[in-house]
Design a protein around this motif. Structure first.
Motif, PDB file in Angstrom:
ATOM      1  N   UNK A  26      -5.280  -7.100   2.097  1.00  0.00           N
ATOM      2  CA  UNK A  26      -4.004  -7.832   2.139  1.00  0.00           C
ATOM      3  C   UNK A  26      -3.604  -8.362   0.764  1.00  0.00           C
ATOM      4  N   UNK A  27      -4.607  -8.755  -0.023  1.00  0.00           N
ATOM      5  CA  UNK A  27      -4.321  -9.308  -1.356  1.00  0.00           C
ATOM      6  C   UNK A  27      -4.859  -8.370  -2.437  1.00  0.00           C
ATOM      7  N   UNK A  28      -4.461  -7.122  -2.335  1.00  0.00           N
ATOM      8  CA  UNK A  28      -4.982  -6.090  -3.237  1.00  0.00           C
ATOM      9  C   UNK A  28      -4.636  -6.343  -4.700  1.00  0.00           C
ATOM     10  N   UNK A  29      -3.482  -6.948  -4.976  1.00  0.00           N
ATOM     11  CA  UNK A  29      -3.084  -7.195  -6.363  1.00  0.00           C
ATOM     12  C   UNK A  29      -4.043  -8.159  -7.069  1.00  0.00           C
ATOM     13  N   UNK A  30      -4.510  -9.151  -6.327  1.00  0.00           N
ATOM     14  CA  UNK A  30      -5.470 -10.104  -6.893  1.00  0.00           C
ATOM     15  C   UNK A  30      -6.822  -9.422  -7.102  1.00  0.00           C
TER      16      UNK A  30
END
Length: 326
Positions: A26-30
């Motif tokens: 869900x928070x792949x960018x981080x």
């Protein structure tokens, strides 16, 4: 406080691990921005887990050389061959095949020591196999990957060997040395304090590296489902094969118990690091999904071994997990 927190993490590990995977997707960018931290986190986790190990298990080399040889051969010859056959028959994707083989070619998990302890298996043999397998990993893993990868894909073998040395071998040996110098006291003092942080490190590695496979996870497909299913079946087959082979090879239930857990469990976190560092994202999938079943299957087969020992060995697994690094 830390002891209770560690017990809580241990209890909910089968849930927290897949939850970490979902958060990472869900928070792949981080996650992408934190990938550089993974080798350092893993090195710390390896050191913390090795504080409970000593060189006592090396003495088993003289007494049980055949058992150790069979265990190492199962881990790095039999299971990789079996996995290669299954993955190539079901899938026609070379990167997936590499991922499946990597998932079983990595060293046995340090956590197998906890389950062997819990089920009263042969601890000295377990320690010997963990240490020997760890030391051999910089040679065995690159060799197996070179065979599976072939000439179609280039792999930095020297870089991989160096990574394995400082992520696994050096921290493990440092932990063993600390244990020996303190005559085991460090496992009770520092080891117990680091245990919950080690588990948090495992969850962090899963979250960070799952960002790599996020594009494949966002769309539920038959391929995704089949990969998870095959990972599960291969993991189960590892335990079953160990139990069947152990039953016919040895009469000592403590050796069979040790063989089941050292042969069934893997140091999956290092496989994830290798996959994300040296191969495309698709290779990571079979390795990461192995984390979903590791603790669940270990718990299930602890009950299987309890019944087996009651029937053939007369011993019984303990009711609770040891408060060690898991």
């Amino acid at each position: 406080m830390l002891h209770r927190f560690n017990q809580y993490l241990q209890k909910w590990m089968p849930i927290l691990t897949p939850l970490s995977l979902i958060i990472g997707v869900l928070f792949e960018n981080i996650g992408h921005q934190l990938v550089f931290l993974v080798p350092w986190i893993f090195a710390f986790m390896t050191f913390a887990g090795s504080l409970s190990m000593n060189i006592e298990g090396i003495k088993s080399l003289k007494k049980y050389p055949t058992v150790i040889f069979i265990a190492i051969a199962f881990l790095h010859i039999l299971m990789p061959i079996w996995t290669y056959i299954v993955s190539t028959i079901i899938f026609h994707e070379h990167f997936l095949t590499i991922g499946f083989v990597l998932a079983v070619a990595i060293p046995t998990g340090v956590t197998s020591f906890i389950w062997v302890s819990m089920c009263r298996g042969h601890l000295a043999l377990c320690l010997a196999i963990i240490l020997i397998d760890t030391v051999l990993s910089p040679i065995v893993i690159p060799a197996l990957l070179h065979i599976v990868v072939g000439q179609s894909i280039e792999i930095d073998t020297a870089g991989l060997m160096l990574d394995l040395l400082w992520m696994i071998v050096v921290p493990s040996l440092a932990g063993v040395v600390c244990n020996e110098l303190t005559k085991g006291k460090i496992a009770v003092t520092l080891g117990k304090k680091l245990a919950p942080f080690s588990k948090l490190c495992l969850f962090s590695i899963v979250m960070i590296n799952s960002s790599v496979i996020a594009p494949y996870m966002k769309t539920i497909s038959w391929e995704l489902f089949s990969i998870i299913l095959v990972v599960f079946l291969l993991a189960v087959s590892g335990y079953v094969l160990c139990l069947v082979l152990g039953h016919y090879l040895w009469k000592d239930s403590s050796i069979i118990t040790m063989f089941v857990f050292t042969g069934g469990m893997r140091n999956i976190a290092v496989g994830v690091v290798i996959a994300t560092t040296y191969f495309p994202a698709k290779t990571v999938m079979p390795v990461v999904f192995g984390m979903l079943f590791q603790q669940v299957l270990a718990s299930f087969f602890s009950r299987v071994m309890e019944r087996y020992q009651l029937k053939y060995g007369g011993t019984k697994c303990k009711k609770h997990l040891l408060s060690q690094e898991g």
